[in-house]
Write a protein that holds these residues in place. Structure first.
Motif, PDB file in Angstrom:
ATOM      1  N   THR A 135      -8.388  -0.617  -1.032  1.00 23.91           N
ATOM      2  CA  THR A 135      -7.686   0.628  -0.748  1.00 23.91           C
ATOM      3  C   THR A 135      -6.427   0.374   0.065  1.00 23.91           C
ATOM      4  O   THR A 135      -5.383   0.932  -0.211  1.00 23.91           O
ATOM      5  N   THR A 136      -6.542  -0.469   1.086  1.00 18.33           N
ATOM      6  CA  THR A 136      -5.435  -0.700   2.007  1.00 18.33           C
ATOM      7  C   THR A 136      -5.196  -2.195   2.187  1.00 18.33           C
ATOM      8  O   THR A 136      -6.147  -2.964   2.311  1.00 18.33           O
ATOM      9  N   PHE A 137      -3.920  -2.578   2.215  1.00 19.80           N
ATOM     10  CA  PHE A 137      -3.520  -3.964   2.448  1.00 19.80           C
ATOM     11  C   PHE A 137      -2.243  -3.889   3.279  1.00 19.80           C
ATOM     12  O   PHE A 137      -1.151  -3.718   2.749  1.00 19.80           O
ATOM     13  N   GLU A 138      -2.380  -3.942   4.590  1.00 26.10           N
ATOM     14  CA  GLU A 138      -1.252  -3.754   5.505  1.00 26.10           C
ATOM     15  C   GLU A 138      -0.918  -5.052   6.235  1.00 26.10           C
ATOM     16  O   GLU A 138      -1.721  -5.563   7.000  1.00 26.10           O
ATOM     17  N   PHE A 139       0.291  -5.570   6.011  1.00 32.29           N
ATOM     18  CA  PHE A 139       0.760  -6.785   6.676  1.00 32.29           C
ATOM     19  C   PHE A 139       1.417  -6.431   7.996  1.00 32.29           C
ATOM     20  O   PHE A 139       2.182  -5.465   8.086  1.00 32.29           O
ATOM     21  N   MET A 140       1.123  -7.228   9.034  1.00 29.24           N
ATOM     22  CA  MET A 140       1.765  -7.082  10.339  1.00 29.24           C
ATOM     23  C   MET A 140       2.227  -8.456  10.804  1.00 29.24           C
ATOM     24  O   MET A 140       1.427  -9.388  10.852  1.00 29.24           O
ATOM     25  N   ALA A 141       3.490  -8.577  11.109  1.00 31.24           N
ATOM     26  CA  ALA A 141       4.043  -9.843  11.578  1.00 31.24           C
ATOM     27  C   ALA A 141       3.487 -10.173  12.965  1.00 31.24           C
ATOM     28  O   ALA A 141       3.179  -9.271  13.754  1.00 31.24           O
ATOM     29  N   ALA A 142       3.383 -11.450  13.256  1.00 33.52           N
ATOM     30  CA  ALA A 142       2.839 -11.898  14.544  1.00 33.52           C
ATOM     31  C   ALA A 142       3.638 -11.312  15.711  1.00 33.52           C
ATOM     32  O   ALA A 142       3.067 -10.870  16.709  1.00 33.52           O
ATOM     33  N   ARG A 143       4.940 -11.288  15.583  1.00 30.96           N
ATOM     34  CA  ARG A 143       5.796 -10.766  16.655  1.00 30.96           C
ATOM     35  C   ARG A 143       5.546  -9.273  16.877  1.00 30.96           C
ATOM     36  O   ARG A 143       5.510  -8.798  18.010  1.00 30.96           O
TER      37      ARG A 143
ATOM     38  N   ALA B 115       6.355   9.817  -1.140  1.00 31.66           N
ATOM     39  CA  ALA B 115       5.572   9.167  -0.085  1.00 31.66           C
ATOM     40  C   ALA B 115       4.478   8.284  -0.671  1.00 31.66           C
ATOM     41  O   ALA B 115       3.931   8.572  -1.728  1.00 31.66           O
ATOM     42  N   GLY B 116       4.171   7.206   0.055  1.00 29.64           N
ATOM     43  CA  GLY B 116       3.159   6.263  -0.401  1.00 29.64           C
ATOM     44  C   GLY B 116       1.885   6.325   0.406  1.00 29.64           C
ATOM     45  O   GLY B 116       0.816   6.526  -0.112  1.00 29.64           O
ATOM     46  N   GLY B 117       1.986   6.153   1.689  1.00 31.98           N
ATOM     47  CA  GLY B 117       0.817   6.234   2.538  1.00 31.98           C
ATOM     48  C   GLY B 117       0.008   4.950   2.599  1.00 31.98           C
ATOM     49  O   GLY B 117       0.354   3.929   2.011  1.00 31.98           O
ATOM     50  N   LEU B 118      -1.102   5.029   3.314  1.00 33.09           N
ATOM     51  CA  LEU B 118      -1.933   3.862   3.583  1.00 33.09           C
ATOM     52  C   LEU B 118      -2.746   3.392   2.382  1.00 33.09           C
ATOM     53  O   LEU B 118      -3.128   2.240   2.307  1.00 33.09           O
ATOM     54  N   SER B 119      -3.039   4.285   1.451  1.00 31.58           N
ATOM     55  CA  SER B 119      -3.887   3.935   0.314  1.00 31.58           C
ATOM     56  C   SER B 119      -3.088   3.726  -0.970  1.00 31.58           C
ATOM     57  O   SER B 119      -3.629   3.840  -2.069  1.00 31.58           O
ATOM     58  N   VAL B 120      -1.826   3.415  -0.835  1.00 33.50           N
ATOM     59  CA  VAL B 120      -0.949   3.276  -2.003  1.00 33.50           C
ATOM     60  C   VAL B 120      -1.387   2.154  -2.935  1.00 33.50           C
ATOM     61  O   VAL B 120      -1.199   2.222  -4.144  1.00 33.50           O
ATOM     62  N   VAL B 121      -2.008   1.117  -2.389  1.00 34.46           N
ATOM     63  CA  VAL B 121      -2.459  -0.011  -3.212  1.00 34.46           C
ATOM     64  C   VAL B 121      -3.449   0.461  -4.271  1.00 34.46           C
ATOM     65  O   VAL B 121      -3.422  -0.001  -5.402  1.00 34.46           O
ATOM     66  N   ARG B 122      -4.281   1.409  -3.910  1.00 32.64           N
ATOM     67  CA  ARG B 122      -5.310   1.887  -4.835  1.00 32.64           C
ATOM     68  C   ARG B 122      -4.885   3.100  -5.649  1.00 32.64           C
ATOM     69  O   ARG B 122      -5.157   3.175  -6.836  1.00 32.64           O
ATOM     70  N   TYR B 123      -4.243   4.071  -5.002  1.00 32.52           N
ATOM     71  CA  TYR B 123      -3.979   5.347  -5.660  1.00 32.52           C
ATOM     72  C   TYR B 123      -2.535   5.540  -6.112  1.00 32.52           C
ATOM     73  O   TYR B 123      -2.246   6.464  -6.858  1.00 32.52           O
ATOM     74  N   GLY B 124      -1.637   4.691  -5.636  1.00 27.63           N
ATOM     75  CA  GLY B 124      -0.243   4.805  -6.037  1.00 27.63           C
ATOM     76  C   GLY B 124       0.557   5.726  -5.128  1.00 27.63           C
ATOM     77  O   GLY B 124       0.045   6.290  -4.160  1.00 27.63           O
ATOM     78  N   MET B 125       1.822   5.873  -5.482  1.00 26.03           N
ATOM     79  CA  MET B 125       2.741   6.732  -4.745  1.00 26.03           C
ATOM     80  C   MET B 125       2.498   8.190  -5.146  1.00 26.03           C
ATOM     81  O   MET B 125       1.757   8.468  -6.089  1.00 26.03           O
ATOM     82  N   THR B 126       3.166   9.115  -4.478  1.00 27.36           N
ATOM     83  CA  THR B 126       3.059  10.527  -4.825  1.00 27.36           C
ATOM     84  C   THR B 126       3.370  10.732  -6.308  1.00 27.36           C
ATOM     85  O   THR B 126       2.722  11.519  -6.986  1.00 27.36           O
ATOM     86  N   ARG B 127       4.351  10.015  -6.824  1.00 27.55           N
ATOM     87  CA  ARG B 127       4.730  10.100  -8.243  1.00 27.55           C
ATOM     88  C   ARG B 127       3.509   9.911  -9.156  1.00 27.55           C
ATOM     89  O   ARG B 127       3.366  10.579 -10.165  1.00 27.55           O
ATOM     90  N   ASP B 128       2.620   9.006  -8.784  1.00 25.80           N
ATOM     91  CA  ASP B 128       1.448   8.707  -9.600  1.00 25.80           C
ATOM     92  C   ASP B 128       0.373   9.792  -9.513  1.00 25.80           C
ATOM     93  O   ASP B 128      -0.516   9.846 -10.358  1.00 25.80           O
ATOM     94  N   LEU B 129       0.434  10.615  -8.489  1.00 30.15           N
ATOM     95  CA  LEU B 129      -0.561  11.663  -8.282  1.00 30.15           C
ATOM     96  C   LEU B 129      -0.109  13.021  -8.807  1.00 30.15           C
ATOM     97  O   LEU B 129      -0.908  13.946  -8.905  1.00 30.15           O
TER      98      LEU B 129
END
Length: 167
Positions: free
Chosen positions: A121-129, A21-35
């Motif tokens: 910490t978080t970088f979440e893209f959301m498409a206009a649609r 699992a990655g979650g919302l803070s994956v940009v900063r802390y990484g995936m579960t593998r990294d923890l």
């Protein structure tokens, strides 16, 4: 624990390891593998595999625990884990960025990460649609709007007590 998931109230650590699992803070802390520092798992024949190492640096032999990460439970059931923790953020800042058509997301992420001194910490893209569909379904939609290509939700966090002035 820096792993922040939408299913926080119902998910389990073993499942997070099994799905990486990655979650919302994956940009900063990484995936579960990294923890993951250590693991205990039970194989189908009942054998217990245990590598409950608490050290971040461990270069002794094969890294068996990584075989279980993302395996969806096919190699065994995780019964224990040692995870890397992070200080709890005491300060947060959030930004909503409207995107123009053709906005280069990868370059934007690199720029924000570089210019924020790694506080991103978080970088979440959301498409206009997607934003339009969600807004239509709400009885009291937020006042935030998207640009032609959508929007990015950006969060910065720090656990430092030091205040930085921009004056």
């Amino acid at each position: 624990m820096p792993l922040s998931l939408g299913a926080e109230g119902s998910c389990r650590i073993g499942g997070n390891i099994g799905t990486n699992a990655g979650g919302l803070s994956v940009v900063r802390y990484g995936m579960t593998r990294d923890l993951l520092l250590g693991i205990e798992a039970v194989l189908a024949d009942g054998t217990v595999v245990s590598d409950m190492c608490k050290l971040r640096k461990n270069n002794t032999g094969y890294d068996v625990k990584q075989c279980f990460v993302g395996s969806e439970g096919t190699l065994g059931i995780v019964t224990g884990a040692v995870l890397r923790l992070a200080p709890l953020p005491t300060r947060r800042a959030t930004a909503w960025l409207k995107l123009a058509r053709g906005a280069p997301l990868a370059e934007l992420l690199a720029l924000v990460r570089r210019e924020s001194a790694d506080l991103l910490t978080t970088f979440e893209f959301m498409a206009a649609r997607s934003i339009a569909l969600a807004t239509e379904a709400m009885t009291d939609p937020p006042s935030l709007r998207a640009g032609p290509a959508g929007a990015v939700l950006v969060e910065f966090a720090s656990s430092s007590a030091i205040s930085i002035s921009t004056n």
